[in-house]
Scaffold this motif. Structure first.
Motif, mmCIF file in Angstrom:
data_model
loop_
_atom_site.group_PDB
_atom_site.id
_atom_site.type_symbol
_atom_site.label_atom_id
_atom_site.label_comp_id
_atom_site.label_asym_id
_atom_site.label_seq_id
_atom_site.Cartn_x
_atom_site.Cartn_y
_atom_site.Cartn_z
ATOM 1 N N PHE A 89 0.843 -1.195 0.000
ATOM 2 C CA PHE A 89 0.000 0.000 0.000
ATOM 3 C C PHE A 89 0.881 1.248 0.000
ATOM 4 O O PHE A 89 2.031 1.205 0.470
ATOM 5 N N PRO A 90 0.379 2.358 -0.534
ATOM 6 C CA PRO A 90 1.196 3.573 -0.583
ATOM 7 C C PRO A 90 1.414 4.147 0.803
ATOM 8 O O PRO A 90 0.640 3.890 1.734
ATOM 9 N N LYS A 91 2.481 4.914 0.940
ATOM 10 C CA LYS A 91 2.767 5.553 2.216
ATOM 11 C C LYS A 91 1.570 6.392 2.648
ATOM 12 O O LYS A 91 0.985 7.135 1.855
ATOM 13 N N GLY A 92 1.191 6.218 3.909
ATOM 14 C CA GLY A 92 0.011 6.902 4.422
ATOM 15 C C GLY A 92 -1.240 6.065 4.359
ATOM 16 O O GLY A 92 -2.286 6.447 4.884
ATOM 17 N N GLY A 93 -1.166 4.876 3.703
ATOM 18 C CA GLY A 93 -2.319 4.000 3.601
ATOM 19 C C GLY A 93 -2.596 3.274 4.903
ATOM 20 O O GLY A 93 -1.792 3.274 5.843
ATOM 21 N N ASP A 94 -3.741 2.618 4.965
ATOM 22 C CA ASP A 94 -4.191 1.932 6.183
ATOM 23 C C ASP A 94 -3.805 0.455 6.090
ATOM 24 O O ASP A 94 -4.551 -0.373 5.558
ATOM 25 N N GLY A 95 -2.639 0.125 6.620
ATOM 26 C CA GLY A 95 -2.165 -1.249 6.561
ATOM 27 C C GLY A 95 -3.009 -2.201 7.383
ATOM 28 O O GLY A 95 -3.233 -3.352 6.985
ATOM 29 N N ALA A 96 -3.490 -1.747 8.535
ATOM 30 C CA ALA A 96 -4.304 -2.616 9.383
ATOM 31 C C ALA A 96 -5.600 -3.014 8.683
ATOM 32 O O ALA A 96 -6.039 -4.169 8.759
ATOM 33 N N ALA A 97 -6.218 -2.070 7.988
ATOM 34 C CA ALA A 97 -7.450 -2.393 7.259
ATOM 35 C C ALA A 97 -7.167 -3.378 6.130
ATOM 36 O O ALA A 97 -7.977 -4.273 5.846
ATOM 37 N N LEU A 98 -5.988 -3.235 5.497
ATOM 38 C CA LEU A 98 -5.636 -4.147 4.411
ATOM 39 C C LEU A 98 -5.394 -5.561 4.951
ATOM 40 O O LEU A 98 -5.732 -6.548 4.286
ATOM 41 N N VAL A 99 -4.826 -5.658 6.141
ATOM 42 C CA VAL A 99 -4.664 -6.973 6.769
ATOM 43 C C VAL A 99 -6.022 -7.652 6.913
ATOM 44 O O VAL A 99 -6.189 -8.845 6.632
ATOM 45 N N GLN A 100 -7.017 -6.902 7.351
ATOM 46 C CA GLN A 100 -8.353 -7.481 7.525
ATOM 47 C C GLN A 100 -8.945 -7.896 6.188
ATOM 48 O O GLN A 100 -9.628 -8.922 6.083
ATOM 49 N N ARG A 101 -8.683 -7.128 5.120
ATOM 50 C CA ARG A 101 -9.159 -7.530 3.795
ATOM 51 C C ARG A 101 -8.514 -8.858 3.384
ATOM 52 O O ARG A 101 -9.192 -9.752 2.839
ATOM 53 N N LEU A 102 -7.217 -8.981 3.611
ATOM 54 C CA LEU A 102 -6.515 -10.218 3.272
ATOM 55 C C LEU A 102 -7.088 -11.401 4.042
ATOM 56 O O LEU A 102 -7.360 -12.467 3.470
ATOM 57 N N LYS A 103 -7.272 -11.223 5.336
ATOM 58 C CA LYS A 103 -7.808 -12.316 6.148
ATOM 59 C C LYS A 103 -9.210 -12.693 5.683
ATOM 60 O O LYS A 103 -9.573 -13.884 5.652
ATOM 61 N N GLY A 104 -10.001 -11.702 5.294
ATOM 62 C CA GLY A 104 -11.351 -11.979 4.832
ATOM 63 C C GLY A 104 -11.364 -12.783 3.546
ATOM 64 O O GLY A 104 -12.165 -13.717 3.385
ATOM 65 N N ILE A 105 -10.471 -12.427 2.606
ATOM 66 C CA ILE A 105 -10.401 -13.160 1.336
ATOM 67 C C ILE A 105 -10.008 -14.614 1.575
ATOM 68 O O ILE A 105 -10.604 -15.550 1.019
ATOM 69 N N ILE A 106 -8.991 -14.813 2.422
ATOM 70 C CA ILE A 106 -8.537 -16.176 2.703
ATOM 71 C C ILE A 106 -9.630 -16.965 3.422
ATOM 72 O O ILE A 106 -9.866 -18.150 3.126
ATOM 73 N N GLU A 107 -10.320 -16.336 4.358
ATOM 74 C CA GLU A 107 -11.386 -17.032 5.077
ATOM 75 C C GLU A 107 -12.517 -17.416 4.130
ATOM 76 O O GLU A 107 -13.110 -18.506 4.252
ATOM 77 N N ASP A 108 -12.819 -16.566 3.164
ATOM 78 C CA ASP A 108 -13.854 -16.906 2.189
ATOM 79 C C ASP A 108 -13.454 -18.148 1.386
ATOM 80 O O ASP A 108 -14.288 -19.039 1.149
ATOM 81 N N TYR A 109 -12.183 -18.195 0.954
ATOM 82 C CA TYR A 109 -11.721 -19.378 0.231
ATOM 83 C C TYR A 109 -11.749 -20.616 1.134
ATOM 84 O O TYR A 109 -12.081 -21.718 0.687
ATOM 85 N N ARG A 110 -11.389 -20.429 2.393
ATOM 86 C CA ARG A 110 -11.384 -21.563 3.324
ATOM 87 C C ARG A 110 -12.799 -22.104 3.519
ATOM 88 O O ARG A 110 -13.012 -23.323 3.596
ATOM 89 N N ARG A 111 -13.754 -21.209 3.585
ATOM 90 C CA ARG A 111 -15.152 -21.620 3.821
ATOM 91 C C ARG A 111 -15.803 -22.155 2.545
ATOM 92 O O ARG A 111 -16.463 -23.206 2.559
ATOM 93 N N ASP A 112 -15.600 -21.462 1.424
ATOM 94 C CA ASP A 112 -16.330 -21.791 0.197
ATOM 95 C C ASP A 112 -15.548 -22.664 -0.770
ATOM 96 O O ASP A 112 -16.116 -23.203 -1.716
ATOM 97 N N GLY A 113 -14.242 -22.769 -0.555
ATOM 98 C CA GLY A 113 -13.411 -23.529 -1.477
ATOM 99 C C GLY A 113 -12.859 -22.659 -2.595
ATOM 100 O O GLY A 113 -13.356 -21.568 -2.865
ATOM 101 N N VAL A 114 -11.819 -23.153 -3.260
ATOM 102 C CA VAL A 114 -11.213 -22.427 -4.374
ATOM 103 C C VAL A 114 -11.823 -22.959 -5.664
ATOM 104 O O VAL A 114 -12.276 -24.108 -5.733
#
Length: 807
Positions: A251-276
């Motif tokens: 992310f660019p300097k000044g961006g919200d890294g913590a929010a991006l972490v949550q986006r990443l975790k959400g994407i992975i959890e969706d794949y874990r729940r629904d399958g790839v």
């Protein structure tokens, strides 16, 4: 091991390795050390004999250890100045806590404090036995003769009883947060997991899972196309008990890294729940199988593939992994995802870009000392090595076929039966520094990023799917490529041509890319790397020189999509394009396919002139770029000169540079700065010349208190090149390095293609390396001395230091 054995001194080893071509090194992982050398096939026996001698014994005296310790402590200081290495060590420590895998194989200064020469010899005696070694030979060799050679050299080395390897049991994974500030120009959001290691029957399924997550058709990459991340993907590091796996987004300097972490975790959890998606699993499998075929296109690449499979993973051959991958199902991948991609135990990290100090001018003469140069004495080689290094022009390689389309496109085709693949590499010659319109700086980078968004007939996902369907890899832009199985070549070229000649350049994607570029540039311009690069450029070149031009957030933010389209029309011309094709294909068939896909492409107006102009010689200066994240100084010495690529002095200077650098301990910079003084771990020197200018650079890293000492040695060595003839042995060795590298540059398909493209770019004939070899053989020591006296100015170097202030 590079400082000698009882039957082979360090000087002999360095001289022999240089005569073999200088392409040798070693690398240590947690479970093994690999020694590797690439050499012309006629010198195979010499390379094998060297490794047999080194397996038999090592000197490792306390005196040698003290010298080598200083050099490898500089390696550690270098790595501890790299934020990604620091993060990696912290991640290892947590993910593999309580096991040997928790510690990086490099070691650290406290461990070196406890190490002695006796310990090193004992380690060699315990582990360096033929019964604990695997020898891998790849190349154009006769197997029967080679096996006879190996038995002769290795059969009498006694076996050794190695210590028992420790049993490793991983504890349960616990969550952790590893946030840190870095000197990177961007931030990183990371979520890390443990996947099956190569000892697990689920290793192949975990590998395919990683490939699926990293696909540009997967949801992680959507973060990039939505403008939420500058980059997003999956990375892994495989070990026996488990693989370290993590998803990351920049992310660019000044961006919200913590929010991006949550986006990443959400994407992975969706794949874990629904399958790839099952189709992405099949695409990943096909690509892995194709990639194994492409490994055959590189001598060293194939050797490393076998080493990874046999020595690291314990397989019988790389095909074992491919067979396991071919049996993986979508159900296997989804089961591994459910069992291992658990958000509650994941490790997260946000790497936040910090502030950089402003560059300032410093006194470049601090630390300057007078050193008496060490006399370079002739090295007496062992009797078996006396024939190594005969100065002769390498054999003429197979000549490629050349074609010229009516529109000016140049096609170079070299048939090869090494693998059932075809590799295409191309280049539209351009120079943004000259061709970008005033006030439009950055338009070239925006255009390059937009090619991945599809064509006028295939959107981004459809284009990716079409490539996946034939297990091909393609990249479009001014530099473009296609790697495909031979029977899919025509379809692959059609997709590549569509992407190159009919890019979609969609408005929505332009807005995203423009935003990403603006944010990225804003962060980059505050980074120490940027300040160091700019300090060097502005010290070397006049303010009006094209290389001083740069993109800014303002110039990129002011661009319109029409600007990008106009730049595409200006730059992409068939008469500025070269395509190189190497692989299992008939040249006439390659010509037919290229003519069909590219023949209608037309250029308008005269060909542009893109050569950089001549410039006055640079003036001496010294600059410090503070970098709070570094414990070691990174130093660059440079000067602009007037030698051009076609100058008579060019090859005498190249010989001189190979007396100074390029051959490990066998060259003066390495001997003086590493072997004798331990001031640096590596030092690089090169002279690059174009049609109108040249740049000499020498780079090294060292402790702040040694910056001046190292520079003084470099200046002294440059002055010596001007004042006296190099020795007969040094001249011969430098010539051998250059001559051997001619065939070694052809040890891979991509190496051959890169050479052809560079020769076209430099307006040189394709057989120029053979012409150069004849010139190199004839050059005298006096020519080298005179060329350095005319062209090099040791007292007029620009110096840029990045890191702590020199002491």
């Amino acid at each position: 091991m590079f400082r000698g054995s009882p039957d082979l001194s360090a000087d002999q080893l360095a001289t022999i390795m240089a005569a073999l071509g200088g392409d040798s090194n070693a690398a240590t992982q947690q479970t093994l050390t690999q020694y590797f050398v690439t050499t012309p096939v006629e010198e195979l026996e010499s390379a094998l004999r060297v490794e047999a001698i080194r397996m038999s014994g090592v000197l490792a005296t306390e005196e040698l250890w003290v010298k080598e310790r200083g050099a490898i402590e500089q390696e550690i200081a270098r790595d501890l100045s790299e934020p990604m290495y620091i993060f990696h060590t912290r991640l290892l420590a947590h993910m593999f806590a309580g096991t040997p895998y928790a510690v990086d194989a490099l070691g650290d200064k406290p461990s070196f404090d406890k190490t002695t020469g006796v310990m090193l010899r004992q380690f060699h005696q315990q582990w360096y036995g033929p019964n604990n070694a695997i020898l891998i030979i790849v190349g154009d060799v006769d197997p029967t003769r080679t096996m006879t050679m190996v038995r002769h050299l290795y059969a009498d080395i006694p076996s050794r009883t190695a210590p028992a390897r420790p049993q490793v049991t991983l504890g349960p994974l616990t969550p952790a947060v590893l946030d840190m500030e870095t000197d990177l120009p961007y931030g990183l959001a990371v979520v890390a997991y443990r996947l099956p290691g190569y000892d697990s029957p689920d290793y192949a399924a975990g590998r395919i899972l990683g490939d699926v997550l990293d696909s540009q058709r997967a949801r992680l990459y959507d973060l990039v196309t939505e403008g939420a991340a500058l980059y997003a993907g999956f990375s892994g590091e495989e070990q026996a008990p488990a693989s370290l796996a993590y998803v990351a987004a920049a992310f660019p300097k000044g961006g919200d890294g913590a929010a991006l972490v949550q986006r990443l975790k959400g994407i992975i959890e969706d794949y874990r729940r629904d399958g790839v998606p099952a189709e992405l699993v099949e695409a990943a499998k096909a690509r892995e199988i194709a990639t194994a075929q492409f490994a055959w296109n590189s001598t060293s690449g194939l050797a490393f593939a076998w080493s990874q499979a046999v020595a690291v993973e314990g397989r019988t051959a790389p095909d074992d992994d491919i067979e396991a991958i071919s049996r993986v199902t979508a159900a296997d991948v989804n089961r591994v995802a459910r069992e291992h991609l658990i958000g509650e135990t994941a490790t997260t990290a946000v790497l936040t870009p910090g502030e950089s100090g402003k560059p300032r001018t410093v006194d470049g003469t601090r630390g300057k000392e007078a050193f008496a140069p060490k006399e370079v004495k002739p090295v007496a080689l062992p009797s078996w090595a006396e024939g190594i290094g005969e100065l002769k022009v390498p054999a003429q390689p197979p000549a490629p076929r050349e074609f010229h389309l009516d529109n000016g496109l140049r096609l170079i085709v070299l048939p090869s039966e090494v693998s059932p693949t075809v590799s295409l590499y191309g280049e539209v010659r351009n120079r943004p520094e000259i061709q970008e319109p005033p006030g439009k700086e950055g338009v070239a980078a925006v255009l390059a990023d937009l090619f991945s968004y599809g064509t006028t007939s295939l959107d981004r996902i459809a284009l990716r799917k079409a490539l996946d369907d034939i297990a091909a890899s393609a990249m479009a832009g001014p530099d473009f490529s296609l790697l495909t199985l031979a029977d899919k070549f025509e379809r692959g070229v059609a997709l590549l041509a569509d992407n190159l000649l009919h890019p979609a350049l969609p408005a929505a994607a332009f807005a995203v890319v423009q935003q990403e570029q603006v944010g990225g540039l804003a962060g980059e311009r505050q980074s120490p790397d940027y300040h160091a690069r700019r300090a060097l450029l502005t010290a070397l070149f006049p303010a009006t020189d094209p290389v001083i031009r740069e993109a800014t957030p303002e110039t990129v933010g002011a661009l319109s999509l029409d600007d990008v389209r106009a730049y595409y029309q200006q730059i992409f011309r068939p008469d500025m394009t070269t395509i190189v094709i190497i692989g299992r294909i008939d040249p006439e068939e390659a010509h037919r396919v290229i003519a069909r896909q590219f023949g209608a492409w037309q250029a308008s107006g005269p060909k542009p002139v893109i050569d950089l102009p001549s410039v006055p010689p640079s003036k001496p200066s010294a600059h410090l770029v503070p970098d709070p994240g570094r414990v070691q100084d990174r130093v660059m010495l440079a000067q602009v000169g007037d030698v051009i690529r076609s100058a008579t002095d060019y090859y005498p200077l190249q010989i001189g540079m190979h007396v100074l650098a390029g051959g490990f301990y066998a060259t003066r910079f390495f001997r003086d700065l590493r072997e004798d003084s331990g001031l640096v771990y590596t030092v690089d020197g090169r002279l690059d010349a174009g049609p109108n200018r040249s740049v000499l650079t020498v780079g090294y890293g060292c402790d702040p208190e040694n910056v001046g000492k190292a520079k003084a040695l470099i200046v002294r060595d440059l002055q010596a090149m001007q004042q006296e003839d190099v020795s007969t042995d040094e001249l011969r060795q430098a010539k051998m390095l250059l001559l051997r590298r001619i065939p070694l540059s052809r040890a891979s398909v991509d190496g051959i293609a890169a050479q052809y493209l560079a020769l076209v770019r430099d307006k040189l004939p394709l057989d120029e390396p053979q012409q150069a070899a004849r010139r190199i053989v004839s050059i005298s020591a006096g020519e080298v001395r005179d060329a350095f006296a005319r062209r090099i100015r040791p007292d007029e170097l620009v110096q840029v230091i990045q890191g702590p202030a020199p002491q």
